[in-house]
Design an enzyme around this catalytic site. Structure first.
Site, PDB file in Angstrom:
ATOM      1  N   ARG A 116       0.832  -1.214   0.000  1.00 24.34           N
ATOM      2  CA  ARG A 116       0.000   0.000   0.000  1.00 24.34           C
ATOM      3  C   ARG A 116       0.860   1.255   0.000  1.00 24.34           C
ATOM      4  NH1 ARG A 116      -4.249   0.773   4.402  1.00 24.34           N
ATOM      5  NH2 ARG A 116      -2.880  -0.424   5.769  1.00 24.34           N
ATOM      6  N   ASN A 154      -2.578  -8.836   0.814  1.00 24.09           N
ATOM      7  CA  ASN A 154      -3.814  -8.080   0.989  1.00 24.09           C
ATOM      8  C   ASN A 154      -4.563  -7.868  -0.327  1.00 24.09           C
ATOM      9  OD1 ASN A 154      -4.179  -7.482   3.781  1.00 24.09           O
ATOM     10  ND2 ASN A 154      -2.365  -6.167   3.687  1.00 24.09           N
ATOM     11  N   ASP A 185      -2.710  -8.119  13.645  1.00 18.29           N
ATOM     12  CA  ASP A 185      -3.754  -7.412  14.400  1.00 18.29           C
ATOM     13  C   ASP A 185      -3.635  -7.730  15.889  1.00 18.29           C
ATOM     14  OD1 ASP A 185      -4.773  -6.487  11.942  1.00 18.29           O
ATOM     15  OD2 ASP A 185      -5.985  -8.300  11.731  1.00 18.29           O
ATOM     16  N   HIS A 212      -9.424  -8.669   8.291  1.00 20.08           N
ATOM     17  CA  HIS A 212      -8.091  -8.067   8.360  1.00 20.08           C
ATOM     18  C   HIS A 212      -8.050  -6.802   7.513  1.00 20.08           C
ATOM     19  CE1 HIS A 212      -3.813  -7.747   8.884  1.00 20.08           C
ATOM     20  NE2 HIS A 212      -3.568  -7.842   7.586  1.00 20.08           N
TER      21      HIS A 212
END
Length: 346
Positions: A116, A154, A185, A212
């Site tokens: 990301r 992801n 997490d 998630h």
């Protein structure tokens, strides 16, 4: 001089063969797909250091022979191999590099994909990472259908359903052997609670359920014995756990996402799976096919054993605050799951 020339020739031959291998006895084999990336390199390093790993097999589209050669100089018991995709040829042949990596694997960890950047959500990664996961899991279906597959790429809420649909199409789907890694997490929740309460993080074990991504991440802080929060503190620590990845993305200012902490979390998960396969009692949170809720997949505490996920533990009672978040997250979680299913079956 002769020794130097022979050594140079040997190294060159190894690289031309598109792989690197160091010899050691093999027992538990771990394959890391995406091993040259920001998560893959530190994850591979940690696996190399683990006494639970006997053979470490690294794969990526670039750089893996060098990664494996580097790792092989670390004095631990595990052997190390590094493979690249086979060259394009005519007539077309299957990917021999992927086959070499996956054959005989007990656990396959998949961190492959693009990271990301600021302003991006995990869902923004969908189009690129969905195709990557689909291709790699097709390889798993062919070359190691009985392996435990741990998805890090992801958006996990969508990539795990993608993997499941691919395995179903190949007739080798086993819900006990496919998981999404949500350990980060839990790591974040443990760290944030410990910092807020003045505790050691090793004394904290927060249950984190849901998915998630963003609001689908639900830490159950009400179950942490002795922790005291004001309403404002509870809201802040919940949201920080849900969006901890954004905090790292912003801090790296375009240079990447949470790679080191994710590698650590992925390693913890992988090592626990191997311990369970060797007979230890292991319970950890994971995103799995589940009937705890009306979502097809759900993250919750699971007992692991020799054959993967042996039992999905009951969810238990939620506090009123947690129930409010649960009701918010379920529509979003189901939408992201369906997006993954539709991608394979379009």
């Amino acid at each position: 001089m002769l020794i130097n020339r022979l050594a140079t020739k040997a190294i060159g031959n190894a690289l031309r063969q598109r792989g690197f291998h160091s010899t050691a006895a093999s027992d538990a084999k771990v394959a890391v797909l995406g091993a040259a990336g920001g998560i893959g390199q530190p994850l591979s390093l940690l696996c190399k250091l683990s006494p639970e790993v006997d053979e470490l097999s690294c794969y990526d589209i670039v750089g893996t022979p060098g990664v494996a050669a580097d790792l092989s100089h670390i004095p631990t018991k595990s052997s190390t191999t590094g493979s690249l995709p086979s060259p394009v040829s005519w007539p077309p042949r299957h990917n021999g590099g992927l086959e070499e990596t996956l054959s005989g694997a007990d656990v396959v960890v998949i961190p492959a994909g693009v990271p990301r950047k600021p302003g991006m959500t995990r869902d923004d990664l969908f189009n690129t990472n969905a195709s990557i996961v689909q291709t790699l899991v097709e390889g798993c279906a062919k070359f190691c259908p009985d392996a435990m597959i741990a998805i890090i790429s992801n958006p996990v809420n969508s990539t795990v359903p993608i993997a499941a649909e691919v395995l179903k199409k190949h007739g080798v789907y086993n819900p006990k052997k496919l998981v999404g890694v949500t350990t980060l997490d839990v790591c974040r929740a443990n760290t944030f609670v410990a910092n807020s309460q003045g505790w050691h993080p090793k004394d904290v074990d927060v249950t984190v359920i849901g998915g998630h991504a963003g609001i689908t991440i639900l830490p159950l802080f009400s179950r942490v014995d002795g922790a005291k929060f004001t309403d404002e503190e509870l809201e802040a620590i919940t949201v920080r756990t849900q969006f901890g990845g954004d905090e790292v993305v912003a801090a790296k200012a375009g240079a990447g996402s949470a790679t080191l902490s994710m590698a650590y979390a992925g390693f913890l998960f992988t090592e626990n799976v191997l311990k369970a396969m060797r007979g230890e009692d292991v319970t950890q949170c994971a995103f799995v096919e589940s009937d705890l809720t009306d979502a097809t997949y759900f993250a919750s505490p699971c007992k692991f054993g020799k054959d993967g996920v042996e039992e999905i533990l009951p969810l238990g009672e939620l506090s009123a605050y947690e129930k409010g978040w649960f009701d918010k997250m379920m529509p979003e979680l189901k939408k992201q799951i369906q997006k993954g299913v539709d991608f394979v079956n379009k």
